[in-house]
Design a protein around this motif. Sequence first.
Motif, PDB file in Angstrom:
ATOM      1  N   LYS A   5     -30.278 -10.816  30.554  1.00 22.43           N
ATOM      2  CA  LYS A   5     -30.542  -9.536  29.882  1.00 22.43           C
ATOM      3  C   LYS A   5     -29.715  -8.384  30.424  1.00 22.43           C
ATOM      4  O   LYS A   5     -29.257  -7.531  29.674  1.00 22.43           O
ATOM      5  CB  LYS A   5     -32.023  -9.166  30.063  1.00 22.43           C
ATOM      6  N   LEU A   8     -26.246  -8.225  29.003  1.00 23.12           N
ATOM      7  CA  LEU A   8     -26.238  -7.850  27.581  1.00 23.12           C
ATOM      8  C   LEU A   8     -26.550  -6.365  27.418  1.00 23.12           C
ATOM      9  O   LEU A   8     -25.931  -5.682  26.597  1.00 23.12           O
ATOM     10  CB  LEU A   8     -27.243  -8.704  26.807  1.00 23.12           C
ATOM     11  N   ARG A   9     -27.472  -5.868  28.215  1.00 21.94           N
ATOM     12  CA  ARG A   9     -27.821  -4.437  28.121  1.00 21.94           C
ATOM     13  C   ARG A   9     -26.614  -3.576  28.526  1.00 21.94           C
ATOM     14  O   ARG A   9     -26.270  -2.605  27.864  1.00 21.94           O
ATOM     15  CB  ARG A   9     -29.045  -4.115  28.976  1.00 21.94           C
ATOM     16  N   GLN A  10     -25.942  -3.991  29.592  1.00 28.13           N
ATOM     17  CA  GLN A  10     -24.759  -3.230  30.036  1.00 28.13           C
ATOM     18  C   GLN A  10     -23.682  -3.200  28.955  1.00 28.13           C
ATOM     19  O   GLN A  10     -23.064  -2.176  28.703  1.00 28.13           O
ATOM     20  CB  GLN A  10     -24.167  -3.853  31.302  1.00 28.13           C
ATOM     21  N   GLN A  11     -23.470  -4.354  28.320  1.00 31.69           N
ATOM     22  CA  GLN A  11     -22.466  -4.402  27.245  1.00 31.69           C
ATOM     23  C   GLN A  11     -22.806  -3.373  26.165  1.00 31.69           C
ATOM     24  O   GLN A  11     -21.940  -2.672  25.663  1.00 31.69           O
ATOM     25  CB  GLN A  11     -22.410  -5.804  26.614  1.00 31.69           C
ATOM     26  N   GLN A  12     -24.101  -3.320  25.836  1.00 35.28           N
ATOM     27  CA  GLN A  12     -24.541  -2.400  24.798  1.00 35.28           C
ATOM     28  C   GLN A  12     -24.335  -0.949  25.230  1.00 35.28           C
ATOM     29  O   GLN A  12     -23.796  -0.138  24.486  1.00 35.28           O
ATOM     30  CB  GLN A  12     -26.027  -2.635  24.507  1.00 35.28           C
ATOM     31  N   ASP A  15     -20.788   0.393  24.928  1.00 34.27           N
ATOM     32  CA  ASP A  15     -20.150   0.202  23.617  1.00 34.27           C
ATOM     33  C   ASP A  15     -19.190  -0.985  23.609  1.00 34.27           C
ATOM     34  O   ASP A  15     -18.167  -0.962  22.949  1.00 34.27           O
ATOM     35  CB  ASP A  15     -19.395   1.472  23.181  1.00 34.27           C
ATOM     36  N   TYR A  17     -20.477  -4.202  23.238  1.00 33.55           N
ATOM     37  CA  TYR A  17     -21.215  -5.334  22.675  1.00 33.55           C
ATOM     38  C   TYR A  17     -20.503  -5.863  21.438  1.00 33.55           C
ATOM     39  O   TYR A  17     -20.137  -5.116  20.553  1.00 33.55           O
ATOM     40  CB  TYR A  17     -22.628  -4.876  22.302  1.00 33.55           C
ATOM     41  N   ARG A  18     -20.299  -7.163  21.401  1.00 38.33           N
ATOM     42  CA  ARG A  18     -19.558  -7.757  20.286  1.00 38.33           C
ATOM     43  C   ARG A  18     -20.532  -8.421  19.319  1.00 38.33           C
ATOM     44  O   ARG A  18     -21.445  -9.115  19.740  1.00 38.33           O
ATOM     45  CB  ARG A  18     -18.567  -8.803  20.804  1.00 38.33           C
ATOM     46  N   THR A  19     -20.308  -8.216  18.042  1.00 39.31           N
ATOM     47  CA  THR A  19     -21.147  -8.865  17.031  1.00 39.31           C
ATOM     48  C   THR A  19     -20.246  -9.468  15.954  1.00 39.31           C
ATOM     49  O   THR A  19     -19.058  -9.154  15.892  1.00 39.31           O
ATOM     50  CB  THR A  19     -22.076  -7.855  16.335  1.00 39.31           C
TER      51      THR A  19
END
Length: 381
Positions: A5, A8-12, A15, A17-19
């Motif tokens: 987690k 993933l939170r850090q990526q978000q 900015d 975070y890849r989708t």
Amino acid sequence: MFELKTFLRQQQEQDLYRTRKVCDGMQQPEQLCDGKPVLSFCSNDYLGLAADPRIAKSLQHAVDKYGVGSGAAHLINGHSSAHHALEEELAEFTGRERVLLFSTGYMANLGVVSALLGRNDLVVADKLVHASLLDAAKLSAAKLLRYQHADVESLASRLKDNADTKKIIMTDGVFSMDGDIAPLPEMIKQIDKSNSALLVDDAHGFGVLGQQGLGCVEHYNCNDDVDILIGTLGKAFGTFGAFVAGSEELIETLIQSARSYIFTTAMPPAIAEATRTSLKILKHASDRREKLQSLIQQFRQGAEQLGLNLMDSPTPIQPVIVGSAEKAVAMSRGLAEQGIMVSAIRPPTVPADTARLRITLSATHTEKQVEKLLSALESFA
Ligand SMILES: *Cc1c(COP(=O)(O)O)cnc(C)c1O
């Protein structure tokens, strides 16, 4: 399972975070993505061959003949007459003794560098080479030195300091994130052939540059001085896979030692057969190459008038530098709201503070569509 987690939170938060978007229909400028119609400027399908009906027909016929899967690696019984014929045709096209097909460009790079170099050797790479070439250097365990992007003096000084070491000098032909072309003729002058090999990964140049679409080696007329030429088939060729072109000895060495060649299933033969048709089209696609150049000029002139921060790129890869990852993401979202799909490219794919919109053009775009892109960009200028 350990916890994931935090990452993933850090990526978000950053900015980064890849989708993924879910796209429907064929690869072409107008698509349905996430259920909405979009005009896209982000594919690598530079000549518009990914959805070409002639290539699709070849694929269908070949499936009738060969079925779907190749069933085994090339060295077992997965190497079909379709693969073999494509290799011979690519060798003729590239003016080389031999060509070897790989399942992807990523695997071609891993296979080549790790087959040719070991712990006591050296890789000298442009600072902006594709991620797969850096991974290839790592896998080979050779020492990795970088030189300043497209800077021949910086390359020369790296070479001078390591004159006696066996080495591969590696560069993209057309740089995937900047769109500029490596200064091959000046680089070649610096290279001592006795213990060095020049590797050019021209994933983005094939089909786009040169009268016949042979890429940067044709653009500069320096084909004979590039020892290891790598092309991918998933970009301008519009199919899938990759190839390495070079001497008889190079290709035989790869067949003996390239682990990403030996220990993997051969690409489906029908893909090879479809690529044979693609190659025939690509060689004679100067009308598409000219159309592409005129769209590039149209885009650059329009973007300059808007005061956008372009790079010095003569290719269909036209980055607009915006700086922060946050701004790049916001602009990409803003364009999406207007029905235009452009990728935001952020670190670590590109250096910090050079986040950008990576706009790519295809010969199948129309002038109207480029105008539409420019007027959408106007709101951010
Ligand atoms: C796309 C790309 C690759 C990877 O090729 P794939 O066939 O997609 O794995 C390798 N090198 C460069 C420069 C690329 O742009």
